[in-house]
Scaffold this motif. Structure first.
Motif, PDB file in Angstrom:
ATOM      1  N   LYS A  53       0.827  -1.222   0.000  1.00 44.65           N
ATOM      2  CA  LYS A  53       0.000   0.000   0.000  1.00 44.65           C
ATOM      3  C   LYS A  53       0.857   1.266   0.000  1.00 44.65           C
ATOM      4  CE  LYS A  53      -4.523  -0.985   1.746  1.00 44.65           C
ATOM      5  NZ  LYS A  53      -5.403   0.060   1.314  1.00 44.65           N
ATOM      6  N   GLN A  54       2.040   1.205   0.578  1.00 42.66           N
ATOM      7  CA  GLN A  54       2.906   2.386   0.648  1.00 42.66           C
ATOM      8  C   GLN A  54       3.281   2.918  -0.726  1.00 42.66           C
ATOM      9  OE1 GLN A  54       6.283   1.273   3.020  1.00 42.66           O
ATOM     10  NE2 GLN A  54       5.139   1.330   4.939  1.00 42.66           N
ATOM     11  N   ILE A  55       3.368   2.046  -1.706  1.00 45.18           N
ATOM     12  CA  ILE A  55       3.813   2.478  -3.034  1.00 45.18           C
ATOM     13  C   ILE A  55       2.643   2.803  -3.957  1.00 45.18           C
ATOM     14  CG2 ILE A  55       3.966   0.183  -4.076  1.00 45.18           C
ATOM     15  CD1 ILE A  55       6.601   2.937  -4.439  1.00 45.18           C
ATOM     16  N   LEU A  56       1.451   2.365  -3.592  1.00 43.38           N
ATOM     17  CA  LEU A  56       0.280   2.565  -4.442  1.00 43.38           C
ATOM     18  C   LEU A  56      -0.453   3.855  -4.103  1.00 43.38           C
ATOM     19  CD1 LEU A  56      -1.086  -1.086  -4.340  1.00 43.38           C
ATOM     20  CD2 LEU A  56       0.093   0.021  -6.241  1.00 43.38           C
ATOM     21  N   ASN A  59      -6.089   5.514  -3.033  1.00 46.98           N
ATOM     22  CA  ASN A  59      -7.397   4.925  -3.339  1.00 46.98           C
ATOM     23  C   ASN A  59      -7.285   3.543  -3.984  1.00 46.98           C
ATOM     24  OD1 ASN A  59      -6.339   5.841  -5.731  1.00 46.98           O
ATOM     25  ND2 ASN A  59      -8.284   6.600  -6.535  1.00 46.98           N
ATOM     26  N   ALA A  60      -6.080   3.016  -4.145  1.00 46.85           N
ATOM     27  CA  ALA A  60      -5.882   1.708  -4.780  1.00 46.85           C
ATOM     28  C   ALA A  60      -6.299   0.584  -3.843  1.00 46.85           C
ATOM     29  CB  ALA A  60      -4.425   1.532  -5.170  1.00 46.85           C
ATOM     30  N   LYS A  61      -6.815  -0.463  -4.429  1.00 47.87           N
ATOM     31  CA  LYS A  61      -7.193  -1.671  -3.692  1.00 47.87           C
ATOM     32  C   LYS A  61      -6.223  -2.784  -4.088  1.00 47.87           C
ATOM     33  CE  LYS A  61     -11.315  -0.112  -2.301  1.00 47.87           C
ATOM     34  NZ  LYS A  61     -11.380   0.520  -1.031  1.00 47.87           N
ATOM     35  N   ILE A  62      -5.990  -3.698  -3.159  1.00 47.42           N
ATOM     36  CA  ILE A  62      -5.119  -4.841  -3.424  1.00 47.42           C
ATOM     37  C   ILE A  62      -5.918  -6.103  -3.132  1.00 47.42           C
ATOM     38  CG2 ILE A  62      -2.929  -5.972  -2.885  1.00 47.42           C
ATOM     39  CD1 ILE A  62      -2.007  -3.287  -1.670  1.00 47.42           C
ATOM     40  N   SER A  63      -5.998  -6.983  -4.092  1.00 50.99           N
ATOM     41  CA  SER A  63      -6.757  -8.217  -3.898  1.00 50.99           C
ATOM     42  C   SER A  63      -6.024  -9.152  -2.944  1.00 50.99           C
ATOM     43  CB  SER A  63      -6.986  -8.926  -5.231  1.00 50.99           C
ATOM     44  OG  SER A  63      -5.779  -9.492  -5.706  1.00 50.99           O
ATOM     45  N   LYS A  64      -6.765 -10.051  -2.344  1.00 49.28           N
ATOM     46  CA  LYS A  64      -6.185 -11.052  -1.453  1.00 49.28           C
ATOM     47  C   LYS A  64      -5.182 -11.910  -2.234  1.00 49.28           C
ATOM     48  CE  LYS A  64      -7.383 -14.902   1.542  1.00 49.28           C
ATOM     49  NZ  LYS A  64      -8.399 -15.854   1.957  1.00 49.28           N
ATOM     50  N   GLU A  65      -5.538 -12.245  -3.472  1.00 46.15           N
ATOM     51  CA  GLU A  65      -4.658 -13.050  -4.308  1.00 46.15           C
ATOM     52  C   GLU A  65      -3.329 -12.334  -4.571  1.00 46.15           C
ATOM     53  OE1 GLU A  65      -4.683 -15.335  -8.612  1.00 46.15           O
ATOM     54  OE2 GLU A  65      -5.939 -13.558  -8.351  1.00 46.15           O
ATOM     55  N   ALA A  66      -3.383 -11.027  -4.814  1.00 48.64           N
ATOM     56  CA  ALA A  66      -2.159 -10.263  -5.042  1.00 48.64           C
ATOM     57  C   ALA A  66      -1.283 -10.257  -3.791  1.00 48.64           C
ATOM     58  CB  ALA A  66      -2.487  -8.835  -5.464  1.00 48.64           C
ATOM     59  N   LYS A  67      -1.901 -10.074  -2.623  1.00 46.77           N
ATOM     60  CA  LYS A  67      -1.137 -10.087  -1.363  1.00 46.77           C
ATOM     61  C   LYS A  67      -0.520 -11.459  -1.128  1.00 46.77           C
ATOM     62  CE  LYS A  67      -4.111  -6.720   0.906  1.00 46.77           C
ATOM     63  NZ  LYS A  67      -5.103  -6.570   1.978  1.00 46.77           N
ATOM     64  N   GLU A  68      -1.280 -12.513  -1.379  1.00 49.65           N
ATOM     65  CA  GLU A  68      -0.761 -13.869  -1.174  1.00 49.65           C
ATOM     66  C   GLU A  68       0.378 -14.188  -2.143  1.00 49.65           C
ATOM     67  OE1 GLU A  68      -4.334 -16.177  -1.547  1.00 49.65           O
ATOM     68  OE2 GLU A  68      -4.864 -15.899   0.565  1.00 49.65           O
ATOM     69  N   THR A  69       0.239 -13.728  -3.377  1.00 48.85           N
ATOM     70  CA  THR A  69       1.295 -13.940  -4.369  1.00 48.85           C
ATOM     71  C   THR A  69       2.571 -13.216  -3.956  1.00 48.85           C
ATOM     72  OG1 THR A  69      -0.336 -14.201  -6.131  1.00 48.85           O
ATOM     73  CG2 THR A  69       1.920 -13.660  -6.799  1.00 48.85           C
ATOM     74  N   MET A  70       2.427 -11.956  -3.554  1.00 53.03           N
ATOM     75  CA  MET A  70       3.589 -11.190  -3.111  1.00 53.03           C
ATOM     76  C   MET A  70       4.182 -11.805  -1.845  1.00 53.03           C
ATOM     77  SD  MET A  70       5.609  -8.777  -3.888  1.00 53.03           S
ATOM     78  CE  MET A  70       4.739  -7.783  -5.073  1.00 53.03           C
TER      79      MET A  70
END
Length: 125
Positions: A53-56, A59-70
């Motif tokens: 979130k610090q770089i986005l 108002n950006a959203k991050i999906s659960k899948e994106a967090k798990e992948t990262m």
């Protein structure tokens, strides 16, 4: 890396200590133990999400899948670099991996672009 850049740098402050683990214990592995061991290996997903979130934009959203992948990628990267640093320490008969070992491992593994900034960060802190 030129030796003139390293003359004033000392990264012998321990980052963490190695702990030998018996991977061949006599107890039977259960599915719940496997899940627990997998979770121990991964960075906490809340921390990964906060860093992302610090770089986005705010108002950006991050999906659960994106967090798990990262989460999986950064945990693998940390293990990869740490393994190389640990092997260096083992060959030198040392038990503590320090910042200099991590920087060395990053350079050895081809992450020179990260090793320099990490050394500067360690020098300041």
């Amino acid at each position: 890396m030129s030796s003139s850049n390293n003359n004033n740098l000392n990264y012998s402050k321990p980052i963490f200590s190695l702990k030998m683990v018996d991977n061949y214990s006599s107890s039977e592995a259960s599915p719940s133990n496997d899940v627990a061991k997998e979770q121990e290996r991964l960075l906490p997903i809340a921390n990964v999400g906060r860093i992302m979130k610090q770089i986005l934009p705010s108002n950006a959203k991050i999906s659960k899948e994106a967090k798990e992948t990262m989460q999986e990628c950064v945990s693998e990267f940390i293990g990869f670099v740490t393994g190389e640093a640990s092997e260096k320490c083992r060959k030198e008969r040392r038990k503590t991996v320090n910042g200099d070992d991590v920087c060395w491992a990053m350079g050895t593994l081809g992450f020179d672009n990260y090793a320099g900034p990490l050394k500067r960060y360690l020098d300041r802190h």
